[in-house]
Design an enzyme around this catalytic site. Sequence first.
Site, short mmCIF file in Angstrom:
data_model
loop_
_atom_site.label_atom_id
_atom_site.label_comp_id
_atom_site.label_asym_id
_atom_site.label_seq_id
_atom_site.Cartn_x
_atom_site.Cartn_y
_atom_site.Cartn_z
N THR A 1 -1.68 2.66 -7.85
CA THR A 1 -2.79 3.39 -8.48
C THR A 1 -2.25 4.45 -9.43
OG1 THR A 1 -4.05 3.01 -6.48
CG2 THR A 1 -4.89 4.68 -7.98
N ASN B 1 -0.65 5.70 3.16
CA ASN B 1 -0.90 6.34 1.88
C ASN B 1 -2.07 7.32 2.04
OD1 ASN B 1 -1.50 7.06 -0.73
ND2 ASN B 1 -1.66 4.97 -1.52
N GLU C 1 -0.69 -5.47 3.17
CA GLU C 1 -0.81 -4.56 4.30
C GLU C 1 -0.43 -5.23 5.61
OE1 GLU C 1 -4.77 -3.03 4.19
OE2 GLU C 1 -4.21 -1.41 2.81
N SER D 1 0.86 -1.19 0.00
CA SER D 1 0.00 0.00 0.00
C SER D 1 0.89 1.23 0.00
CB SER D 1 -0.87 -0.06 1.24
OG SER D 1 -1.61 1.12 1.30
N GLY D 2 0.63 2.15 -0.87
CA GLY D 2 1.40 3.40 -0.93
C GLY D 2 2.63 3.27 -1.80
N SER E 1 -5.16 6.00 -0.35
CA SER E 1 -5.06 4.54 -0.47
C SER E 1 -6.36 3.97 -1.03
CB SER E 1 -4.80 3.97 0.92
OG SER E 1 -4.71 2.58 0.83
N SER E 2 -6.21 3.09 -2.01
CA SER E 2 -7.41 2.45 -2.57
C SER E 2 -7.90 1.43 -1.57
CB SER E 2 -7.07 1.72 -3.87
OG SER E 2 -6.20 2.50 -4.65
N GLY F 1 -2.61 -3.15 -2.01
CA GLY F 1 -1.31 -3.81 -1.78
C GLY F 1 -1.26 -4.54 -0.45
N1 LIG Z 1 5.07 8.11 -10.19
C1 LIG Z 1 4.80 8.89 -9.14
N2 LIG Z 1 5.16 10.19 -9.17
C2 LIG Z 1 4.88 10.99 -8.14
N3 LIG Z 1 4.23 10.62 -7.03
C3 LIG Z 1 3.84 9.32 -6.92
C4 LIG Z 1 4.09 8.41 -8.00
N4 LIG Z 1 3.59 7.22 -7.62
C5 LIG Z 1 3.04 7.41 -6.38
N5 LIG Z 1 3.18 8.66 -5.98
C6 LIG Z 1 2.74 9.22 -4.68
O1 LIG Z 1 2.48 8.17 -3.79
C7 LIG Z 1 1.15 8.18 -3.32
C8 LIG Z 1 0.60 6.79 -3.18
O2 LIG Z 1 0.49 6.17 -4.42
P1 LIG Z 1 -0.65 5.18 -4.79
O3 LIG Z 1 -0.54 4.90 -6.22
O4 LIG Z 1 -1.94 5.66 -4.31
O5 LIG Z 1 -0.25 3.92 -3.97
P2 LIG Z 1 -0.95 2.52 -3.92
O6 LIG Z 1 -2.06 2.54 -4.90
O7 LIG Z 1 0.10 1.57 -4.29
O8 LIG Z 1 -1.42 2.34 -2.56
C9 LIG Z 1 0.40 8.97 -4.32
O9 LIG Z 1 -0.67 9.64 -3.71
C10 LIG Z 1 1.44 9.96 -4.83
O10 LIG Z 1 1.50 11.09 -3.99
MG LIG Z 2 -3.95 2.29 -4.65
#
Ligand SMILES: Nc1ncnc2c1ncn2[C@@H]1O[C@H](COP(=O)(O)OP(=O)(O)O)[C@@H](O)[C@H]1O
Ligand SMILES: [Mg+2]
Length: 1108
Positions: A112, A157, A389, A107-108, A160-161, A387
């Site tokens: 996404t 996060n 957790e 997660s984070g 977080s989804s 992800g």
């Molecule tokens: N490629 C990227 N560039 C900039 N910031 C990113 C990138 N990927 C993730 N982040 C940062 O990390 C945070 C968490 O990412 P997210 O995709 O929501 O994580 P996950 O879905 O894996 O839990 C996002 O809100 C963003 O701020």
């Molecule tokens: Mg996510």
Amino acid sequence: MEVKTSLLDNMIGVGDMVLLEPLSEDSFLENLRNRFDHNEIYTYIGSVVISMNPYRSLPIYTPDKVEEYRNRNFYELSPHIYALADEAYRSLRDQDKDQCILITGESGAGKTEASKLVMSYVAAVCGKGQEVNKVKEQLLQSNPVLEAFGNAKTVRNDNSSRFGKYMDIEFDFKGDPLGGVISNYLLEKSRVVKQPRGERNFHVFYQLLSGASDDTLKKLKLNRDLSKYNYLSLDSAAVNGLDDAANFRTVRNAMQIVGFMEDEVQSVLELVAAVLKLGNIEFKPESRCNGTDESRIKDKNDLKEMCELLGIEQSVLERAFSYRTVEAKLEKVSTTLNVAQAYYARDALAKNLYSRLFSWLVTRINESIKAQTKSRHKVMGVLDIYGFEIFEDNSFEQFIINYCNEKLQQIFIELTLREEQEEYVREGIEWTNIEYFNNAIICDLIENHQNGILAMLDEECLRPGTVTDETFLDKLNTICAEHQHFESRLSKNSKFLTDHSLPHNCFRIQHYAGKVLYRVEGFVDKNNDLLYRDLSQAMYKATHSLIKQLFPEGNPGKVNLKRPPTAGFQFKASVGTLMRNLQTKNPNYIRCIKPNDKKASHIFTESLVRHQARYLGLMENVRVRRAGYAFRQAYEPCLERYKMLCKRTWPHWRGPAREGVEVLMADLQVPADEFSYGRSKIFIRNPRTLFFLEERRRQCLQDLATLIQKIYRGWKCRSQFLLLKKSQIVVAAWYRRYAQQKKYQKIKSATTVVQSYTRGWQARKLLRELKYQKRCEEAVTTIAAFWHGTQARRELRRLKEEARRKHAVAVIWAYWQGLKVRREYRKFFRANAGKKIYEFTIQRIMQKYFLGLKSTMPSMSPIEKNWPARPYIFLDGVHTALRRIFHLWRCKKYRSQFTEEKKAVYEEKLEASEIFKDKKALYPSSVSQPFKGDYLEISKNPKYQKLNSAVDEKVLLADVVNKINRANGKGTARIFLLTKKSFVLADQKTGQVKASVPLPDLTSVSVSTQSDGFFALRLKEGSASAIKGDFLLSSEHLIEIITKIHRIGATAADREQLNIDISDEFLVQFKQDKVCVKFIEGAPKNGNSVSCKRKNNRLLEVSVPTSP
Ligand SMILES: Nc1ncnc2c1ncn2[C@@H]1O[C@H](COP(=O)(O)OP(=O)(O)O)[C@@H](O)[C@H]1O
Ligand SMILES: [Mg+2]
């Protein structure tokens, strides 16, 4: 301009871990850190992309970058998520392979974000056009909507989804997007009612309260103050870098683009508001007299407002919070709820309401974005699932989430590690097995049908009797005790008896990504996912159409006593379907790594990354890649691609493809350890070798292009030259022909001139000779002529002399003979000759006269006067006699053609002429009128039938006449009938006989000499008829009437001849008086009519107009 970067250019560390030297975990992490520090967040392991979360925005997602990576080879440029997206999109479009993009990580870690980057890249490079853009926009805008309702801030996060998402994007054969289908997996609904410390509820609640207008909030009966709502934790309401109000507008806008109707949006917001209200309903205990505790609602205001929002009757909901009805077969038992139970019921309702609303949103979005055409399409699936957790306090949700991640790891192992190794074995490549951790055993621990943890949980939930989380843990402790990856304090396994990190009410699983301690509390409830039927029925009774739709089981008509499938069971089934779906597609991996736990940029926590790299099996991945081969290709396409690199294989290789490839590799002197020959494929160990081959190919293609160009140019010039040459020959030939023609014509005319001169000279010479000859001949002739002439004239003179003499002799002899004859015949000549000549002459004259008469004969008309003139006086008598005879003959001929009737008519006409000709002026006009006699057709006309029968004789004449009145001279019309014996006067209209006079009583008739029709019939004095006096009548047919009367008189033997008196003055006896009728010639003042006037006693004057 071509961008001249490559994987190997300006490389920080190594772009592909396969190239790492030496390979160890430390060097691996060092490489990652090195790259991360230089903002290189993407690194490859072969075709797998490792993505480090930078926690800040980097300038590497610009449209220029999109263009840079578009249609380029995967290894051509430095590692990027776009390279992977491009590779997947192109093999979908060009090779017709369905793709899936599997994004895994904690997660984070940035899953996404990665999924959104992939989608936006594909949207940028695929086709354009109004329709396509609309589809793209809808697909992209589905993200903010789902994130608002399904994402929340967690400790790991900020966005977080809290649900799993798998989206199939559908493309047509051209690679244009047609639509999509979203599947969602298990929303973490417990978050609706309670959030762990430092976390928030779902974004939408905060967005609504801070972003909606005052008006909207008023309609939804909400207050902007977050602290007013029990369900919203307060300690982390504001999140750094998150503008809830702005996001609310984004979400509203996205909903509109995706195709939500205004009233649908309103309904959704009403439901969100209802959840918030629901959280504020509180209960207090109330002791009943029977000793039990009953719950009562503390403050009914929130309940009232919620019921108003959803159109539910307040009492119904109030009852549903106080009682629980259990239906078993035909029985219904109602029990009261205590305060704890009431809270449980409230939260269950809130969770269900929210999670059902979320599922409805997904369904509604799918309705909008689904492909409109039914045609076959290609699919790109993007999986962004929650992800792995590990929280302080892990419950059922984490268990489920981690199970899902186990499954994904499984599929990754299946497809990359195991499958790859199996292929080497299949292809007969020498291969030392790489050890890797296979997590199938953990999957089995959880999902096994008989003794898997999920199966046991289900069993526990369905079991009759008291079921608690503790009984479930006991069961686990007995059944799973032996499992290597299961740990529990109470299990028979004494190993953990003293492990204080493992509380009594927990169990621990060694997941592939680490050990996770799960607290059993709530497992049974959450798996059961029970909502009291009273509540679902209360919801179904709502007038709000959306809420009614969300609780179909509340329909009392469809009561279903069967238990609904448990949450665990449902999730296992949907994960199974997902895995099967993913296996049919070509996988592309993005493995996301979180550099630190602080959501901070620039911090690389080595231990954290090391842990992730380990459990993700990245090292094994690299080892397999390295021990194995970076690239493989079947022999035929390989030979086809590189055959130009070797003279023996170019342009055609006749033997088997494998031998061709061997020859090619030998010729290129590729080191033998860089590749291996499989049964059907060549395996290339290093991407370097592949790049080498590609580079050589590129060069060779350039050379080939130059060669082709050279040959083509040579051929073009040569054919141009040959054409020129050919044309030159043609031109020269034509010119020569023309020149020779000219020359020849010149020579020809010169020759002609010379020739003509010569000929002229010769001719003149000849002419001179001929002339001379001719003159000589002429001279001879002249001389001869003169000589002959002289001779002839001499002879002629002699002959003339001789003839003169002979003639004189004959004349003298003839005279002598004549004299002798005349003397002898004188006595016969004078006696008969004169008479004979005379008779002959007369005969000839008569003949001529008669023949002439024949041709000049006049016409046969009896009135013809002409007769040809007499030619000689002595023919006078004959000529007159002949004229008379001819006239008589032609009159006879004329008469003989008459019939008897016609003869009678002509006789009458003749008689009329005898009587009136030259005596009466009326006569000439009557000659041409035929005498018809019966003008009235008396015998035929039925009108005169009576009159006809009155006269017994045959009617000779019947006509209308005017009887002149003696007194005034005016005329009255009367019918006049004439028979052989009498004449009758009768009334014209009635046919009544006025007078009938026997003809013997008629003495005379008087008429005038003029052209009038008056006549007087004078009767014998003393006769019976004469009493009234004579008749004075007038008629148009006067001539006919008088002639007829006269004829009857002529033929009758018993009467004297009738007198016809023609004069312009005569006397008429009227009774006793004698009146004189006098005719005068009058001026034609009354037209041409005759007028008659009584002048005095004795005179009646008739004035007759002078005839013209
Ligand atoms: N490629 C990227 N560039 C900039 N910031 C990113 C990138 N990927 C993730 N982040 C940062 O990390 C945070 C968490 O990412 P997210 O995709 O929501 O994580 P996950 O879905 O894996 O839990 C996002 O809100 C963003 O701020
Ligand atoms: Mg996510």
